[in-house]
Design a protein around this motif. Structure first.
Motif, short mmCIF file in Angstrom:
data_model
loop_
_atom_site.label_atom_id
_atom_site.label_comp_id
_atom_site.label_asym_id
_atom_site.label_seq_id
_atom_site.Cartn_x
_atom_site.Cartn_y
_atom_site.Cartn_z
N SER A 277 -54.61 -47.01 -116.31
CA SER A 277 -54.95 -47.92 -115.21
C SER A 277 -54.51 -49.36 -115.50
O SER A 277 -54.37 -50.16 -114.58
CB SER A 277 -56.45 -47.90 -114.95
OG SER A 277 -56.86 -46.61 -114.55
N GLN A 278 -54.29 -49.68 -116.76
CA GLN A 278 -53.93 -51.05 -117.15
C GLN A 278 -52.43 -51.30 -117.10
O GLN A 278 -51.99 -52.42 -116.87
CB GLN A 278 -54.44 -51.35 -118.56
CG GLN A 278 -55.94 -51.37 -118.66
CD GLN A 278 -56.41 -51.52 -120.10
OE1 GLN A 278 -55.63 -51.86 -120.98
NE2 GLN A 278 -57.68 -51.25 -120.33
N VAL A 279 -51.64 -50.26 -117.35
CA VAL A 279 -50.19 -50.39 -117.44
C VAL A 279 -49.55 -49.25 -116.66
O VAL A 279 -50.09 -48.16 -116.59
CB VAL A 279 -49.73 -50.31 -118.92
CG1 VAL A 279 -48.23 -50.47 -119.04
CG2 VAL A 279 -50.44 -51.35 -119.77
N SER A 280 -48.41 -49.49 -116.09
CA SER A 280 -47.71 -48.45 -115.34
C SER A 280 -46.86 -47.61 -116.29
O SER A 280 -45.86 -48.08 -116.83
CB SER A 280 -46.82 -49.08 -114.27
OG SER A 280 -46.13 -48.08 -113.57
N PHE A 281 -47.29 -46.38 -116.53
CA PHE A 281 -46.56 -45.45 -117.39
C PHE A 281 -45.92 -44.38 -116.53
O PHE A 281 -46.53 -43.88 -115.59
CB PHE A 281 -47.52 -44.74 -118.37
CG PHE A 281 -48.14 -45.63 -119.40
CD1 PHE A 281 -47.40 -46.05 -120.50
CD2 PHE A 281 -49.45 -46.04 -119.28
CE1 PHE A 281 -47.98 -46.86 -121.46
CE2 PHE A 281 -50.03 -46.85 -120.24
CZ PHE A 281 -49.29 -47.26 -121.32
N ILE A 282 -44.71 -43.98 -116.85
CA ILE A 282 -44.04 -42.92 -116.11
C ILE A 282 -44.72 -41.58 -116.36
O ILE A 282 -44.97 -40.81 -115.44
CB ILE A 282 -42.55 -42.84 -116.50
CG1 ILE A 282 -41.81 -44.09 -116.03
CG2 ILE A 282 -41.89 -41.58 -115.93
CD1 ILE A 282 -40.39 -44.22 -116.53
N ASN A 283 -45.02 -41.29 -117.62
CA ASN A 283 -45.59 -39.98 -117.98
C ASN A 283 -47.10 -39.95 -118.05
O ASN A 283 -47.67 -38.92 -118.37
CB ASN A 283 -45.02 -39.53 -119.32
CG ASN A 283 -43.55 -39.23 -119.26
OD1 ASN A 283 -43.08 -38.71 -118.25
ND2 ASN A 283 -42.83 -39.55 -120.30
N LEU A 284 -47.75 -41.08 -117.78
CA LEU A 284 -49.20 -41.13 -117.84
C LEU A 284 -49.74 -41.91 -116.63
O LEU A 284 -50.13 -43.07 -116.74
CB LEU A 284 -49.66 -41.78 -119.15
CG LEU A 284 -51.15 -41.72 -119.46
CD1 LEU A 284 -51.60 -40.28 -119.64
CD2 LEU A 284 -51.47 -42.51 -120.71
N PRO A 285 -49.72 -41.26 -115.46
CA PRO A 285 -50.21 -41.95 -114.27
C PRO A 285 -51.72 -42.11 -114.30
O PRO A 285 -52.42 -41.36 -114.98
CB PRO A 285 -49.78 -41.03 -113.13
CG PRO A 285 -49.70 -39.68 -113.75
CD PRO A 285 -49.28 -39.91 -115.18
N ALA A 286 -52.23 -43.07 -113.59
CA ALA A 286 -53.67 -43.32 -113.51
C ALA A 286 -54.30 -42.31 -112.57
O ALA A 286 -54.80 -42.63 -111.49
CB ALA A 286 -53.94 -44.74 -113.07
N ASP A 287 -54.29 -41.06 -112.98
CA ASP A 287 -54.82 -39.95 -112.19
C ASP A 287 -55.51 -38.99 -113.16
O ASP A 287 -54.85 -38.34 -113.97
CB ASP A 287 -53.68 -39.26 -111.45
CG ASP A 287 -54.14 -38.12 -110.57
OD1 ASP A 287 -54.98 -37.30 -111.01
OD2 ASP A 287 -53.63 -38.03 -109.43
N LYS A 288 -56.84 -38.92 -113.09
CA LYS A 288 -57.60 -38.11 -114.05
C LYS A 288 -57.21 -36.64 -114.03
O LYS A 288 -57.17 -36.00 -115.07
CB LYS A 288 -59.10 -38.26 -113.82
CG LYS A 288 -59.68 -39.50 -114.44
CD LYS A 288 -61.19 -39.45 -114.45
CE LYS A 288 -61.72 -40.65 -115.20
NZ LYS A 288 -63.18 -40.65 -115.30
N ASP A 289 -56.92 -36.11 -112.84
CA ASP A 289 -56.54 -34.69 -112.76
C ASP A 289 -55.24 -34.42 -113.51
O ASP A 289 -55.13 -33.43 -114.24
CB ASP A 289 -56.39 -34.25 -111.31
CG ASP A 289 -57.72 -34.17 -110.58
OD1 ASP A 289 -58.76 -33.98 -111.24
OD2 ASP A 289 -57.72 -34.30 -109.34
N ILE A 290 -54.26 -35.30 -113.34
CA ILE A 290 -52.97 -35.12 -114.03
C ILE A 290 -53.15 -35.29 -115.53
O ILE A 290 -52.62 -34.50 -116.32
CB ILE A 290 -51.92 -36.11 -113.48
CG1 ILE A 290 -51.55 -35.73 -112.04
CG2 ILE A 290 -50.67 -36.12 -114.38
CD1 ILE A 290 -50.65 -36.73 -111.36
#
Length: 81
Positions: free
Chosen positions: A20-33
């Motif tokens: 949630s703090q940084v925009s990651f390509i492989n780690l979106p701010a989505d708990k399900d993913i």
């Protein structure tokens, strides 16, 4: 002190906060993913697929002083391209 280790199920909330703090390509701010990525990694560590390209390994950097995850890395295993 920091520890590089494989991801654990209880890392979900820390990873979500990090995403949630940084925009990651492989780690979106989505708990399900994130939860699916954790689950897939745990499966691959315990019983890797024979088809290398299906294996994903999720690692975290844990700040031992604060007991929190401060970084993440994923390895997508593949033999030859």
């Amino acid at each position: 002190m920091f520890l590089l280790r494989s991801v654990r199920e209880n890392d979900l909330n820390n990873l979500y906060e990090l995403a949630s703090q940084v925009s990651f390509i492989n780690l979106p701010a989505d708990k399900d993913i994130i939860e699916k990525k954790i689950s897939q990694s745990l499966t691959c560590f315990k019983n890797p697929y024979k088809e290398f390209y299906k294996n994903y390994y999720f690692f975290v950097i844990e700040d031992l002083e604060n007991n929190s995850v401060v970084g993440a890395s994923m390895i997508h295993a593949q033999h030859g391209t």
